[in-house]
Design a protein around this motif. Structure first.
Motif, PDB file in Angstrom:
ATOM      1  N   UNK B  17      75.358  43.483 102.233  1.00  0.00           N
ATOM      2  CA  UNK B  17      75.025  42.308 103.036  1.00  0.00           C
ATOM      3  C   UNK B  17      75.396  42.543 104.498  1.00  0.00           C
ATOM      4  N   UNK B  18      76.552  43.120 104.714  1.00  0.00           N
ATOM      5  CA  UNK B  18      76.947  43.416 106.083  1.00  0.00           C
ATOM      6  C   UNK B  18      75.912  44.335 106.728  1.00  0.00           C
ATOM      7  N   UNK B  19      75.547  45.353 106.001  1.00  0.00           N
ATOM      8  CA  UNK B  19      74.575  46.310 106.516  1.00  0.00           C
ATOM      9  C   UNK B  19      73.255  45.616 106.845  1.00  0.00           C
ATOM     10  N   UNK B  20      72.826  44.795 105.912  1.00  0.00           N
ATOM     11  CA  UNK B  20      71.576  44.063 106.132  1.00  0.00           C
ATOM     12  C   UNK B  20      71.640  43.206 107.399  1.00  0.00           C
ATOM     13  N   UNK B  21      72.761  42.563 107.556  1.00  0.00           N
ATOM     14  CA  UNK B  21      72.923  41.712 108.735  1.00  0.00           C
ATOM     15  C   UNK B  21      72.916  42.547 110.017  1.00  0.00           C
ATOM     16  N   UNK B  22      73.667  43.613 110.009  1.00  0.00           N
ATOM     17  CA  UNK B  22      73.767  44.453 111.207  1.00  0.00           C
ATOM     18  C   UNK B  22      72.410  45.018 111.601  1.00  0.00           C
ATOM     19  N   UNK B  23      71.645  45.410 110.603  1.00  0.00           N
ATOM     20  CA  UNK B  23      70.361  46.037 110.906  1.00  0.00           C
ATOM     21  C   UNK B  23      69.215  45.033 110.910  1.00  0.00           C
ATOM     22  N   UNK B  24      69.564  43.779 110.677  1.00  0.00           N
ATOM     23  CA  UNK B  24      68.570  42.721 110.733  1.00  0.00           C
ATOM     24  C   UNK B  24      67.350  43.018 109.860  1.00  0.00           C
ATOM     25  N   UNK B  25      67.608  43.562 108.690  1.00  0.00           N
ATOM     26  CA  UNK B  25      66.521  43.688 107.710  1.00  0.00           C
ATOM     27  C   UNK B  25      67.015  43.020 106.437  1.00  0.00           C
ATOM     28  N   UNK B  26      66.160  42.329 105.733  1.00  0.00           N
ATOM     29  CA  UNK B  26      66.589  41.609 104.540  1.00  0.00           C
ATOM     30  C   UNK B  26      67.257  40.289 104.904  1.00  0.00           C
ATOM     31  N   UNK B  27      67.319  39.408 103.949  1.00  0.00           N
ATOM     32  CA  UNK B  27      67.856  38.073 104.194  1.00  0.00           C
ATOM     33  C   UNK B  27      69.375  38.035 104.086  1.00  0.00           C
ATOM     34  N   UNK B  28      69.965  37.259 104.969  1.00  0.00           N
ATOM     35  CA  UNK B  28      71.399  36.972 104.876  1.00  0.00           C
ATOM     36  C   UNK B  28      71.564  35.502 105.237  1.00  0.00           C
ATOM     37  N   UNK B  29      72.281  34.773 104.426  1.00  0.00           N
ATOM     38  CA  UNK B  29      72.437  33.336 104.671  1.00  0.00           C
ATOM     39  C   UNK B  29      73.155  33.079 105.984  1.00  0.00           C
ATOM     40  N   UNK B  30      72.862  31.933 106.555  1.00  0.00           N
ATOM     41  CA  UNK B  30      73.468  31.553 107.822  1.00  0.00           C
ATOM     42  C   UNK B  30      74.990  31.659 107.755  1.00  0.00           C
ATOM     43  N   UNK B  31      75.537  31.093 106.662  1.00  0.00           N
ATOM     44  CA  UNK B  31      77.005  31.094 106.510  1.00  0.00           C
ATOM     45  C   UNK B  31      77.544  32.514 106.501  1.00  0.00           C
ATOM     46  N   UNK B  32      76.925  33.346 105.705  1.00  0.00           N
ATOM     47  CA  UNK B  32      77.397  34.733 105.606  1.00  0.00           C
ATOM     48  C   UNK B  32      77.346  35.396 106.981  1.00  0.00           C
ATOM     49  N   UNK B  33      76.233  35.182 107.671  1.00  0.00           N
ATOM     50  CA  UNK B  33      76.079  35.765 109.004  1.00  0.00           C
ATOM     51  C   UNK B  33      77.238  35.382 109.902  1.00  0.00           C
ATOM     52  N   UNK B  34      77.553  34.111 109.867  1.00  0.00           N
ATOM     53  CA  UNK B  34      78.611  33.646 110.760  1.00  0.00           C
ATOM     54  C   UNK B  34      79.955  34.260 110.404  1.00  0.00           C
ATOM     55  N   UNK B  35      80.248  34.293 109.116  1.00  0.00           N
ATOM     56  CA  UNK B  35      81.524  34.888 108.698  1.00  0.00           C
ATOM     57  C   UNK B  35      81.591  36.354 109.137  1.00  0.00           C
ATOM     58  N   UNK B  36      80.482  37.052 108.928  1.00  0.00           N
ATOM     59  CA  UNK B  36      80.459  38.478 109.288  1.00  0.00           C
ATOM     60  C   UNK B  36      80.669  38.657 110.794  1.00  0.00           C
ATOM     61  N   UNK B  37      79.923  37.884 111.571  1.00  0.00           N
ATOM     62  CA  UNK B  37      80.043  38.002 113.026  1.00  0.00           C
ATOM     63  C   UNK B  37      81.466  37.745 113.489  1.00  0.00           C
ATOM     64  N   UNK B  38      82.070  36.756 112.879  1.00  0.00           N
ATOM     65  CA  UNK B  38      83.428  36.410 113.264  1.00  0.00           C
ATOM     66  C   UNK B  38      84.372  37.596 113.018  1.00  0.00           C
ATOM     67  N   UNK B  39      84.271  38.140 111.820  1.00  0.00           N
ATOM     68  CA  UNK B  39      85.149  39.258 111.456  1.00  0.00           C
ATOM     69  C   UNK B  39      84.902  40.474 112.357  1.00  0.00           C
ATOM     70  N   UNK B  40      83.639  40.716 112.671  1.00  0.00           N
ATOM     71  CA  UNK B  40      83.310  41.855 113.520  1.00  0.00           C
ATOM     72  C   UNK B  40      83.938  41.666 114.894  1.00  0.00           C
ATOM     73  N   UNK B  41      83.829  40.449 115.404  1.00  0.00           N
ATOM     74  CA  UNK B  41      84.481  40.095 116.655  1.00  0.00           C
ATOM     75  C   UNK B  41      85.967  40.430 116.623  1.00  0.00           C
ATOM     76  N   UNK B  42      86.623  39.862 115.617  1.00  0.00           N
ATOM     77  CA  UNK B  42      88.079  39.992 115.523  1.00  0.00           C
ATOM     78  C   UNK B  42      88.543  41.434 115.413  1.00  0.00           C
ATOM     79  N   UNK B  43      87.794  42.205 114.642  1.00  0.00           N
ATOM     80  CA  UNK B  43      88.230  43.578 114.409  1.00  0.00           C
ATOM     81  C   UNK B  43      87.638  44.553 115.426  1.00  0.00           C
ATOM     82  N   UNK B  44      86.734  44.043 116.246  1.00  0.00           N
ATOM     83  CA  UNK B  44      85.945  44.896 117.150  1.00  0.00           C
ATOM     84  C   UNK B  44      85.458  46.139 116.409  1.00  0.00           C
TER      85      UNK B  44
END
Lengths: 327, 327
Positions: B17-44
DNA sequence: CTGAAAGCGCTTACAG
DNA sequence: CTGAAAGCGCTTACAG
């Protein structure tokens, strides 16, 4: 594409053995070695660096960040860097910021995601955001051209060399010396060189006049404009020190176009030596920061870090004054 | 180091799911997207390009092979290449052969083992060994500066531009025109420009004299030596065409040192435009091959190939003549 | 002296 | 909309 598995199969050994042979660690029998070499020859096999890097966390690539490639100073530094890297079997990934500070930070990140083993930054500022980014980078970053806080860096002798040059101008009888600089967000070129100019005039009890100073952005055009600004003023100087050669070219152009003779009407000195400066009329009196050597030196420091030396080193590069007939 | 697994765990999703989100291919729910983005931010978090390349066989890196970096022509070409690559999100791996032909071949191999997506070669020859290496490369290779057999390449208008310049010199009344060239293993500069010189003289029924021709190796010094060789001869020319600007600088130096005035005693024309050539006295009459544009153009052709266009294209770049006062 | 196995950090069908 | 699994091409202890 041929992989290590193909080689192993064709040579009748395991891929561990092929790997051991290629990296020359661990024992491999003479016979096996020969079979492997033969197969590698035939297939012209090349190990995938991506796979290797993924395992070893080393890429053999060094990232270089510079403001602008097509500038003589930069290309000389790059030449020096490249020489040193080649000796040490490293490759160079080159990036250009076009003097955009955000890109310096962005490139440090990008280069890390490319798993470079280290970064050489030709510095243009020492902003906190940049310093932070360098600190938290997990590969060594070294900086040339700025005294970067808490970072191994090599500075040019901005202050001393400028003092020497201004003093030289004063000793040659010039009293009304003007100054073309750059903005102060560049501590090395913007602050130190200006401070050297001011301090030296003060030492000689000469007045510091605002209208004798103008500032550009490293481009030829901005040097032209700065010279114009200074000369438009009612009290004209009889000499000018320009902090970079590019801007000096622009300043020269303005003076020529307006029929000021160098050095008869106005003396000129600058920093940076051009391949062609010997052939320009007049030959510019200049400070040579020996950029190629500087490139070699900063790369050497990076190599030291890569070999485990982890103290922060601060060096100041050498320079020499080249006398022309522009003073 | 943070990996995709860490992100997945922290965001409570799978790494797919993370991979899908990062590469913007395949579906990822809004909630999941937000959680992922947040974590990516925090961990850089930064995805490892090595791992990515190993899977996708793409690195986003283009290899550039050039004879010498710290030359104005090369650095301008590199500037153009870099602009175009940056627009297309590619990085540049730079290598320098120092005019060693073996290294051209070695670098094509090395760059492939680094899994570059393509190679831009600033060509110095069209030797069979090189052509073969290019053929068997499994990434696209494009060439600038030589008409490379069976390869997409952009040539400079070596022949036509030289004919035009020699004709211009003849029309300006020069009859005893000498020539400083380079060896013939460089088809573009060594053969075509010389042929243009000879053909044009013949067209005007002028004799082709051996002692009017000398050859260098692209360096300033060799231009100096070549000019000397020509001038030492009893029958001196009243003009010279030099095939590269670097050698022209050397030739100028020789003439100055020996008190020949340009253009009074001897007219001079060359190829390649220097940033400073406007400020040299005299201003050189020259052919401008617009290197930055050429860099852009060759990179564009490579991008086309990367996008699946696989026919071999042959282009000739444009040029313009810049008039100075050296004729 | 050699091979089997695990794992580096990703992506990508595939099944659900 | 999501996750488990396989696999990209290497290297490196480990066991024999």
């Amino acid at each position: 594409m041929t992989t290590i598995n193909d080689i192993a199969k064709l040579a009748n050994v395991s891929r561990s053995t092929v790997s051991r042979h290629l990296n020359k660690n661990g024992y491999v029998s003479q016979e096996a070695q020969e079979r492997i070499d033969k197969v590698i020859q035939e297939t012209s096999y090349l190990p995938s660096q991506s796979a290797k890097s993924l395992r070893t966390k080393k890429t053999g690539v060094i990232g270089v960040i510079l403001p602008k490639i097509s500038t003589e100073t930069a290309s000389r530094v790059v030449d020096g860097i490249n020489q040193m890297l080649q000796e040490n079997d490293y490759q160079m990934l080159l990036t250009q910021t076009s003097l955009d500070k955000d890109k310096e930070i962005a490139f440090i990140k990008l280069l890390q995601s490319r798993n470079v083993d280290g970064v050489i930054l030709l510095g243009t500022n020492t902003d906190e955001a940049l310093v932070n980014e360098i600190q938290k980078a997990d590969v060594p970053v070294v900086v040339l051209g700025q005294n970067m806080p808490s970072t191994t860096s090599i500075s040019y002798p901005d202050y001393n060399a400028t003092v020497e040059m201004i003093t030289y101008m004063l000793e040659n009888g010039y009293r009304d010396i003007s100054f073309i600089g750059v903005p102060e967000d560049d501590p090395a070129v913007g602050i130190l060189r200006k401070k050297a100019y001011i301090d030296t005039l003060k030492k000689y009890n000469l007045p510091i006049l605002e209208e004798r100073m103008a500032f550009g952005d490293f481009s030829i055009e901005s040097g032209y404009d700065a010279m114009q600004t200074i000369m438009m003023h009612s009290s004209q100087p009889n000499a000018v020190f320009v902090v970079t050669d590019n801007m000096a070219v622009g300043a020269m152009q303005y003076l020529k176009e307006n029929h000021y003779s160098i050095p008869k009407d106005i003396g000129m000195a600058t920093t940076g030596v051009s391949r062609l400066s010997k052939y320009i009329e007049p030959v510019l009196t200049t400070i040579d920061f020996q950029n190629e050597d500087a490139g070699i030196a900063i790369t050497r420091l990076l190599m030291e870090k890569l070999n485990g030396y982890n103290k922060t080193k601060k060096l100041t590069h050498t320079y020499r004054r080249l006398s022309g007939n522009s003073l």
